[in-house]
Every structure is written in C-alpha cells, then in structure tokens.
Scaffold this motif. Sequence first.
Motif, PDB file in Angstrom:
ATOM      1  N   VAL A  15     -21.099  42.340 -31.704  1.00 39.72           N
ATOM      2  CA  VAL A  15     -20.714  41.673 -32.893  1.00 39.72           C
ATOM      3  C   VAL A  15     -21.516  40.273 -32.985  1.00 39.72           C
ATOM      4  CG1 VAL A  15     -18.632  40.166 -33.836  1.00 39.72           C
ATOM      5  CG2 VAL A  15     -18.331  42.305 -32.608  1.00 39.72           C
ATOM      6  N   LYS A  16     -21.865  39.723 -31.742  1.00 41.83           N
ATOM      7  CA  LYS A  16     -22.695  38.415 -31.936  1.00 41.83           C
ATOM      8  C   LYS A  16     -24.025  38.799 -32.244  1.00 41.83           C
ATOM      9  CE  LYS A  16     -22.471  35.264 -28.111  1.00 41.83           C
ATOM     10  NZ  LYS A  16     -22.070  35.081 -26.858  1.00 41.83           N
ATOM     11  N   LEU A  17     -24.619  39.920 -31.518  1.00 47.73           N
ATOM     12  CA  LEU A  17     -26.027  40.374 -31.968  1.00 47.73           C
ATOM     13  C   LEU A  17     -26.348  40.684 -33.515  1.00 47.73           C
ATOM     14  CD1 LEU A  17     -27.182  42.771 -29.320  1.00 47.73           C
ATOM     15  CD2 LEU A  17     -28.076  40.456 -29.768  1.00 47.73           C
ATOM     16  N   THR A  18     -25.276  41.408 -34.225  1.00 48.29           N
ATOM     17  CA  THR A  18     -25.415  41.810 -35.614  1.00 48.29           C
ATOM     18  C   THR A  18     -25.221  40.430 -36.603  1.00 48.29           C
ATOM     19  OG1 THR A  18     -23.407  42.611 -35.471  1.00 48.29           O
ATOM     20  CG2 THR A  18     -25.059  44.062 -35.736  1.00 48.29           C
ATOM     21  N   GLY A  19     -24.082  39.634 -35.938  1.00 51.70           N
ATOM     22  CA  GLY A  19     -23.946  38.457 -36.655  1.00 51.70           C
ATOM     23  C   GLY A  19     -25.012  37.333 -36.776  1.00 51.70           C
ATOM     24  N   ALA A  20     -25.798  37.483 -35.617  1.00 55.80           N
ATOM     25  CA  ALA A  20     -27.084  36.363 -35.409  1.00 55.80           C
ATOM     26  C   ALA A  20     -28.114  36.790 -36.264  1.00 55.80           C
ATOM     27  CB  ALA A  20     -27.454  36.347 -34.229  1.00 55.80           C
ATOM     28  N   ALA A  21     -28.371  38.131 -36.086  1.00 56.45           N
ATOM     29  CA  ALA A  21     -29.150  38.812 -37.128  1.00 56.45           C
ATOM     30  C   ALA A  21     -28.980  38.625 -38.622  1.00 56.45           C
ATOM     31  CB  ALA A  21     -29.283  40.507 -37.049  1.00 56.45           C
ATOM     32  N   SER A  67     -27.442  36.060 -39.854  1.00 48.27           N
ATOM     33  CA  SER A  67     -27.568  34.555 -40.015  1.00 48.27           C
ATOM     34  C   SER A  67     -29.015  34.022 -39.644  1.00 48.27           C
ATOM     35  CB  SER A  67     -26.462  33.504 -39.526  1.00 48.27           C
ATOM     36  OG  SER A  67     -25.814  33.977 -38.482  1.00 48.27           O
ATOM     37  N   LYS A  68     -29.755  35.124 -39.636  1.00 53.66           N
ATOM     38  CA  LYS A  68     -31.316  34.689 -39.182  1.00 53.66           C
ATOM     39  C   LYS A  68     -31.545  33.591 -38.207  1.00 53.66           C
ATOM     40  CE  LYS A  68     -33.156  36.177 -43.694  1.00 53.66           C
ATOM     41  NZ  LYS A  68     -31.988  37.486 -43.427  1.00 53.66           N
ATOM     42  N   VAL A  69     -30.877  33.927 -36.896  1.00 49.57           N
ATOM     43  CA  VAL A  69     -31.187  32.883 -35.936  1.00 49.57           C
ATOM     44  C   VAL A  69     -32.647  32.883 -35.538  1.00 49.57           C
ATOM     45  CG1 VAL A  69     -28.945  33.154 -34.879  1.00 49.57           C
ATOM     46  CG2 VAL A  69     -30.656  34.418 -33.948  1.00 49.57           C
ATOM     47  N   LYS A  70     -33.044  31.779 -34.962  1.00 46.34           N
ATOM     48  CA  LYS A  70     -34.347  31.354 -34.581  1.00 46.34           C
ATOM     49  C   LYS A  70     -34.758  31.373 -32.903  1.00 46.34           C
ATOM     50  CE  LYS A  70     -36.181  29.355 -38.710  1.00 46.34           C
ATOM     51  NZ  LYS A  70     -34.951  28.274 -39.388  1.00 46.34           N
ATOM     52  N   THR A  88     -32.183  40.564 -32.770  1.00 44.95           N
ATOM     53  CA  THR A  88     -31.771  39.408 -33.659  1.00 44.95           C
ATOM     54  C   THR A  88     -32.799  38.836 -34.554  1.00 44.95           C
ATOM     55  OG1 THR A  88     -32.340  37.892 -31.888  1.00 44.95           O
ATOM     56  CG2 THR A  88     -30.102  38.845 -31.962  1.00 44.95           C
ATOM     57  N   GLY A  89     -34.090  39.308 -34.521  1.00 42.69           N
ATOM     58  CA  GLY A  89     -35.132  38.768 -34.960  1.00 42.69           C
ATOM     59  C   GLY A  89     -35.554  37.017 -34.737  1.00 42.69           C
ATOM     60  N   ALA A  90     -34.806  36.823 -33.569  1.00 48.16           N
ATOM     61  CA  ALA A  90     -35.216  35.214 -33.112  1.00 48.16           C
ATOM     62  C   ALA A  90     -36.504  35.268 -32.570  1.00 48.16           C
ATOM     63  CB  ALA A  90     -34.117  34.922 -31.846  1.00 48.16           C
ATOM     64  N   ARG A  91     -37.153  34.022 -32.687  1.00 44.24           N
ATOM     65  CA  ARG A  91     -38.385  33.996 -32.261  1.00 44.24           C
ATOM     66  C   ARG A  91     -38.712  33.817 -30.783  1.00 44.24           C
ATOM     67  NH1 ARG A  91     -39.668  29.866 -35.306  1.00 44.24           N
ATOM     68  NH2 ARG A  91     -38.956  30.025 -37.541  1.00 44.24           N
ATOM     69  N   GLU A  92     -37.791  32.876 -30.151  1.00 47.83           N
ATOM     70  CA  GLU A  92     -38.140  32.670 -28.828  1.00 47.83           C
ATOM     71  C   GLU A  92     -36.690  32.533 -28.108  1.00 47.83           C
ATOM     72  OE1 GLU A  92     -39.347  28.662 -28.194  1.00 47.83           O
ATOM     73  OE2 GLU A  92     -37.490  27.866 -29.525  1.00 47.83           O
ATOM     74  N   ALA A  93     -36.882  32.834 -26.865  1.00 48.34           N
ATOM     75  CA  ALA A  93     -35.542  32.844 -25.920  1.00 48.34           C
ATOM     76  C   ALA A  93     -36.088  31.947 -24.727  1.00 48.34           C
ATOM     77  CB  ALA A  93     -35.626  34.310 -25.228  1.00 48.34           C
ATOM     78  N   LEU A  94     -34.837  31.017 -24.883  1.00 50.26           N
ATOM     79  CA  LEU A  94     -34.645  29.955 -23.739  1.00 50.26           C
ATOM     80  C   LEU A  94     -33.718  30.297 -22.637  1.00 50.26           C
ATOM     81  CD1 LEU A  94     -34.596  26.723 -26.160  1.00 50.26           C
ATOM     82  CD2 LEU A  94     -36.490  27.898 -25.435  1.00 50.26           C
ATOM     83  N   VAL A  95     -34.325  30.535 -21.630  1.00 48.99           N
ATOM     84  CA  VAL A  95     -33.446  30.885 -20.575  1.00 48.99           C
ATOM     85  C   VAL A  95     -33.191  29.631 -19.502  1.00 48.99           C
ATOM     86  CG1 VAL A  95     -33.133  32.365 -18.490  1.00 48.99           C
ATOM     87  CG2 VAL A  95     -34.754  33.102 -20.413  1.00 48.99           C
ATOM     88  N   PHE A 135     -24.352  29.987 -34.375  1.00 46.54           N
ATOM     89  CA  PHE A 135     -25.275  30.564 -35.413  1.00 46.54           C
ATOM     90  C   PHE A 135     -25.398  29.805 -36.471  1.00 46.54           C
ATOM     91  CE2 PHE A 135     -22.914  34.860 -35.247  1.00 46.54           C
ATOM     92  CZ  PHE A 135     -23.189  35.025 -33.866  1.00 46.54           C
ATOM     93  N   ASP A 136     -24.665  28.770 -36.555  1.00 46.19           N
ATOM     94  CA  ASP A 136     -24.926  27.790 -37.992  1.00 46.19           C
ATOM     95  C   ASP A 136     -26.266  26.966 -37.579  1.00 46.19           C
ATOM     96  OD1 ASP A 136     -22.584  28.978 -38.996  1.00 46.19           O
ATOM     97  OD2 ASP A 136     -21.130  27.608 -37.856  1.00 46.19           O
ATOM     98  N   ILE A 137     -26.516  26.563 -36.434  1.00 50.30           N
ATOM     99  CA  ILE A 137     -27.940  25.836 -36.382  1.00 50.30           C
ATOM    100  C   ILE A 137     -29.076  26.943 -35.630  1.00 50.30           C
ATOM    101  CG2 ILE A 137     -26.986  23.625 -36.051  1.00 50.30           C
ATOM    102  CD1 ILE A 137     -26.969  24.078 -33.008  1.00 50.30           C
ATOM    103  N   GLY A 138     -28.613  28.067 -36.238  1.00 50.17           N
ATOM    104  CA  GLY A 138     -30.050  28.996 -35.565  1.00 50.17           C
ATOM    105  C   GLY A 138     -29.907  29.556 -34.452  1.00 50.17           C
TER     106      GLY A 138
END
Lengths: 361, 515
Positions: free
Chosen positions: B154-160, B162-165, B203-210, B266-269
């Motif tokens: 649900v989170k993954l598709t929702g994020a995709a 809302s175009k998270v970065k 998700t189409g996000a550009r970077e991952a911060l661990v 999501f709302d802030i990407g």
Amino acid sequence: MTPATLTAQTVASPHAHGGNSVSRTMFRVQLALLPATLYGFWLYGWPAFFLWALTILSCVAFEVLSLKLMGTPRVKATLFDGSAVLTGWLLAMTLPPWAPWWVAVVGGFIAIVIGKQVFGGLGQNVFNPAMVARVALLVSFPLPLTLWVAPLPMSTLPTPDFVSSLRIFLTSLPVPDAMTSATLLGHAKTELARGIDLATALHAGPDLSWIGMRAGSFGESAAVLILCGGLYLLITRVITWHAPLAVLAGVAIPAAIAHAVDPGRFLSAEAHLLSGALMLGAFFIATDYVTSPNTTTGQIIFGLGIGLLTWVIRSFGGYPEGVAFAVLLMNAMTPVIDRFCKPRILGRDRKGKPLDIPENA
Amino acid sequence: MGFMNLFKHFLGDDWGVHPDDRKRPAADRPLRTMPVPEKLYLPLQQHLGGPARPVVLVGQQVKKGELIAEAQGMISAPIHAPTSGTIVAVTDITAPHPSGLTLPAIILAADGRDEWIDCQGCADPFALDPAEIGKRVAAAGVVGLGGAAFPSAVKLTGAARSKVKTLVINGGECEPYLSCDDRQMRERAADIVDGIRIMLHATGAREALVGIEDNKPEAIAAMQAAAAGEAEVHIRPIPARYPMGSEKQLVQVLTGKEVAAESRTFDIGILVHNVGTALAVRAAIRDGRPLISRVVTVNGNCANDPGNIEVLVGTLAEEVIAFAGGLKGDGIGLARRVMGGPMMGMQIPHWRVPVVKGTSGILAFDAQEVAAQEPDPCIRCGSCVKACPMGLLPLEMSARIRNSAYDEAVGIGLKDCIACGCCAYVCPSKIPLVQYFVHAKGELAAQDRNKLRNDATKKLAQQRQERLDREAREKAEAAAKRKAEREAAAAAKAAAEAAAKQASETAGATEGESA
Ligand code: SF4
Ligand code: SF4
C-alpha cells in the motif's frame, strides 16, 4: 475514572524506566544545600544549628499532621519523598541564624499547612511554601526577622557554648548588642533613608565579602557555596540553566546600569548578586518544579521577572530584601506564563495549525 | 553521554531520551534459525487494516508458502502457510494484544517435510513494471517489520502515485534491547541493499537514505561496504537517541524536513521503510517467496541466552524462548512478558502467544528492569515536556484526562502523541502517562463509534418517520379521494333521483292533465 482504576488495567508501555524519582531529586537538592549549611553552622554556631533542625522538624511534623487529618492513605510514602524536609531546609536558609525557636515552628506551620497542604499537597501549590512562610514571618514579626548577627569568627565576643546557645534559642533573650550587625542591603537602605550617600555609607558599613564574613542568613553568607550547589544541580540535570541565569541577569543588568548612572544611590551589581537570598533564590527557589513554568522559554521569562522585581523592591521598596516577594509575585504569574509559552508541536505552527505542505517538495 | 549531547542539552535541543540500550550481548551473537515447530498459530489480523479471510478448509493439506488467507479490503495483507502441513482448526486464540483478547486464527500442524510451493521468482526485477512489483509485494503479504505492520505494498504504490523523491530506510532500531535489524544489517547487508534498490525502482524515488544509529558501528560498516557501488544508496550514521526510528523524527534528522501534522511523509516526497522490510521485498520479488518468517530478538534479564532468532510466523513465544535457551531458573523472578520493544511493546499475559509479522522482540523482564512502582503525585518537574519528541505537554494532557476532559486533551495535542513512552520513561513520579493517553484515545474512538451509531440510528428513525408520514399522507389522500368520489357519486345519484322524481312528477302531471 480514577488513577486507581487506570493502574488496575494491564500495564501499558513503556516497560522500562529511566530511574529518576521524586525522592532522588529531593535528595540531590539537599546534598547541594549541604556545604552552605555546614559553613553556616561554623559561622553562626549552635543557635543556628538548633534553628535549622527545628525548622525542618516542624515542617515534617506539620506534614504528618495534615496528612493524618486528611486521612491520606500514603503518609509514609509521601513523607519519604523528602519534600517537607526540603521546604524546611530552604526556609531555614533564609532566616536570621539566631532567630528564636517559635519562628521555626510558626514558619513550619505556615509553609506546610498554609503554603502547601491547603492547596492539595505536593504538586498542587501555587506559591513556593518556603517563600510564603518567609514573607508571612517577615510581615508579622518584623523585629526578630530583621535581627542579624555577625558571623562568630568575626565577633569579639566568645562563641556561645552548647548550653548558652540553647538558652539563646529557647528564651529569645535579646542578643547582645555587640553581636548584632546589619546586612549589607539593610545597612544600605537605612543609610539611604537617612540621606547618606552610599559611597560614604558603605565605607563604614559591612564589607561585601565573597567568603561570607558578613551578617546575613545561611543563604546569604555562603552565597558562593550556594552557587557551587547550584552548579552541582545543573550537572546532575536536576535543574536547567534557564531560570537561575535569568534571575541573575534580571538583577545584574538593571543594577549595573543604575549603578553606573548614580553610584551614590544604587548598589553595584556585585553587591546585589551576593546579597540577600539571591543566589539561593536563583538556584533553589526559582527552580522549584511545582511553582515555576515548565517550558524553557517560560522559565526564562519567570527568572527575568524575579530578578527584575527583586532589584526594584530592593532599590525602591520599603524592605531591604525582595527575593521572597518577587518569587511569590512570579509564582502567581506562572499559570499565565505556562499558558502562553507552550512548546511548538512537531508538524504544527505555534497556533497549532498543521504546517503547510510545500508545493513540489 | 557524549559532549555533543551535553551541549545540545544545554541548548535545550534535547527531545527524546537516551535509555541504556541493553542490546549487547544479544546483538553480537550470530543469527540462529529455529526449526519448524509442531504447530503454528496464525492470527488473521497480523497487520494494520482489515483482517485476512481464510481460503482453506479444516483438514486441507497445504504446502509451504501457500496462500491460506487472502487480503480483505484496501488496506490488508494475505497470510501464507509458513510450512507444509494440515490445517487443523480455524478458531480463536490469545493474540499478541495487551488485553489478552482472543482473535481468530488458523492453526496449522506441520508435516515435517517443509515442502515449498513453486515459487515464481524474477531474475531481473528492474525490468518489471513498478506497478507489477507493488502487486507481487502485496501478494507476498509483506508488511512493515519495524513494529507497526502496515501493509508495505500500500505504501509502495501510494508513494509511486505521489511521485516520492526520497526513500528513507529505517535502520535506527532505537528501541533498547532489540537487535534484530542490527543483526540482519551485519549478516545480510548485500540483500538489504538489493531490496532497497528494488524499492527505489518500484517507487521511482531517486535516492535512498539509510539511517543507522551510531551505537551500531558494525552494522554501519557492513552496510557501507554493501552499498559501496550504489550511487543512489547512502548510508547515514545518526545519533543514538530514542525515538530516532519514529517516522517523523527520522525524516527530520535525515532530510531536515518536517512532516506536517495530519499528513504523511508522501506529502513531502518521502517514503519510509524498515530494513527488515527491504529484505522481505527482495525475497518476494527475486525469489517469489511470501513473508513467512522473521527475525526476533529474545532478550531481558530473565532470558538465559539472549540472541536473535529467525522464526516462522505463528511460532509460540514459549517455543522461541525454549529454543533460545529458556528462562533463568525456569522463570523465577520473571516480572513481565513483553512482545516488541520495552518502550512501545505490549505486555502479554502468558507465553502461549504466537509471533506475528510485526513481532520484533520477545522480552522477559525481571522486577528490577520493569521498576514498577505506585505513582506519586505530579511534581510539575517538566521532565516529560523536555523529553517529548512531539513537543507536547504530557503533564497537562494527563491532568485533563484524569478529569475526563478528553476534548481538552485533544485540544492540546493528544492526537499528535505517538505513544513513544519518553514521557513516562523520565517521569520521576512514575506516572503511567502513556496509559492515560492510550485510555483517552480509546475512549474517544468509542465516542466516535457511538456517535456514528447514534447518527445511523437517528437517520433510520428519521427515514421511518418520513415513511410513516408519507404513508399516512397517502392514506389520508386516498381516503379523501374516495370520500370525494363517494360524495360525487352520492350527489350524482341524488341528482339522478331528483331528476327521475321530477320526471315522474311531470309525467304524472301530464298524465293527470291528460286524464
Ligand atoms: S506525550 Fe506521547 S509523543 Fe510525547 S513523549 Fe509522551 S508518549 Fe511520546
Ligand atoms: S515528568 Fe511526571 S512529575 Fe514531572 S511534570 Fe511530567 S508528569 Fe509531572
């Protein structure tokens, strides 16, 4: 719903605790007061010890009495939190060291019964109990409450032994004239009232002494040791710097300015800082949890208010000392300060509205 | 406490608490894998959202990984058989819930063969359509493994959508005692990074911060080594502090952005996932394997041999503890049983409670660790205010709740409380603050439900009244109509009679005249 039914349910998280407790906090505060107190015993001898012991004892006794009368089931637990002892101790620190026994008893009654239990006990009182008692005593019995003695090591008279000390304490015989001495603030006030310039007056008056060789309460004589105790409380995180620093700044800044403008009329910032109950007030009274605001901003405002009012009362008021009055006045302001100084909730603005979501974040 | 912390404390920037982390020695022991137990107890509700619906019958044979309960509703997750065997019952069992309430569950008796179904893996997940990844993750029953157990798909598709970065990966594990994420980062770093890359693709996000707390240097080193070749995966050591792993706090520390109240990351990407979830996503996509096991930390002073254990979902805590080395002195001195972490986990009534997908720890505490005590009165010390990571006034909220003024408590922020427990942890009077908040939230929810029900009843009553009115009106109208008709008929008849009479009279007259 009562707390009892709440705790009867299954225990909610967290299942761990940081280990802090009310009694530990109270114990640390008492530890911080210890050096100044011991020094005070050395300065003022047995009568001072008797006064200290009886003030604490009467506070504890009145606490037990009120709890019994109100039928509180947890007398023992409440006693062991150490708050009554601390109240008595703080009150004793502000009294003239040779005050007679009944001052201790009346003070204990006012502090515990009127200052605390009438409001509903620990945590419910609006005013600092020790300060309530201090002010009530001063207003009702101005004479014994303004009769100061010079520290014994400075005196020419022999140090009273145990028995004669007890007599001084119990009979409230007039203290021999050679023993009495004015506090710096008191001296300045009377001389100013007589129209004598401070520069001249202080020449003949008590010296400003960093090591406490001058008349005053425990809290006044040992201002430096009080400061050390305060630093200990800061390091052990019992208190934070906000309120004490604000109190000191609130006194020092106007004092420094006024003194620069008219040294003949106004005492210096240093004299203000080391005099009266200021150090005690800054580190031990203004930081009283129950009667001070609970946000850091609130504590700064609260402290500045105490400092400023103290300076105003000392400089323009009828009494030479004003810490206790200032504290009570600001205690009354605490609910208002708490109302206006709330922390900002994460994700909301100061008014409690959710933050705007930035476009194309 | 380091110098920086002391400095921050003086500046007043000191949200949260620094509990003794108690992670070692459990964190330093290699992962152990527990053999298949005889029976598995699978609650239908292991996640946030709607419970799953059983799709098997009692007596049916299932293979390992076979779907036994399907997702129901928009937010839900399916459940799969953790091993091969026979379904022996679908019944109510004690579930991981503090009230000791029972929940429906499927009980599976293992046949010992542990036979897998055919898994449809995928060699190149990056060739898959992101939506397809979401579907597969949903089908594999993956939920957040950090504790909240929100369905991951649900989170993954929702994020995709809302175009998270940015994808924030939570390796904070800020709860004391727990080390399951730590252990997996040390031992399975490469797979985690692979899972993160799949999630980036999905998700189409550009970077991952661990974000990994700096009290886990080994995990940081392992993850840095694994992410060395990946430009878009950044390992970020963060200060150890509780609740660092809480979504809003983690996002703020890693990105400097503040998540607005009443909205989502999501709302802030930004999308936040747990490291364990990254592993589960990888298994779901690469190997086509559903989520049927997880790593659980067994810890606490009463545990004989603390450590991390990979167990099948549905294994009873009792058996996990037995496998982990049992309790000291067979449970003498045991003061509290907890599932999850000590700060947010829940107390369980006995050990016969199964591990579910969201179970991160099984903790056996002695009296000294729990430090239970009768609460003293609030001394207004403000410790709770300083500790609250959300900037709330716990003492004020609890005072209002004590007077049952729930709405006032909401007015000063009750709904923003994340129940992290920092306030109760520091309270010198040991006031069970979180208990107050949970209680109040429960009361409010009940009020809302009541209101809904009342509204519904009112609506029904209103409709009924309207119907009755209408019927009465219609009846009256019909009656009036009939009456009018009758009257008209009577009038007509009277007129006819009169006419007839007149006619006959006239006729008679004529007759007379004529006679
Ligand atoms: S009030 Fe809520 S959010 Fe704040 S510290 Fe307490 S439990 Fe955490
Ligand atoms: S920490 Fe406890 S005692 Fe202190 S203000 Fe908060 S609720 Fe009161």
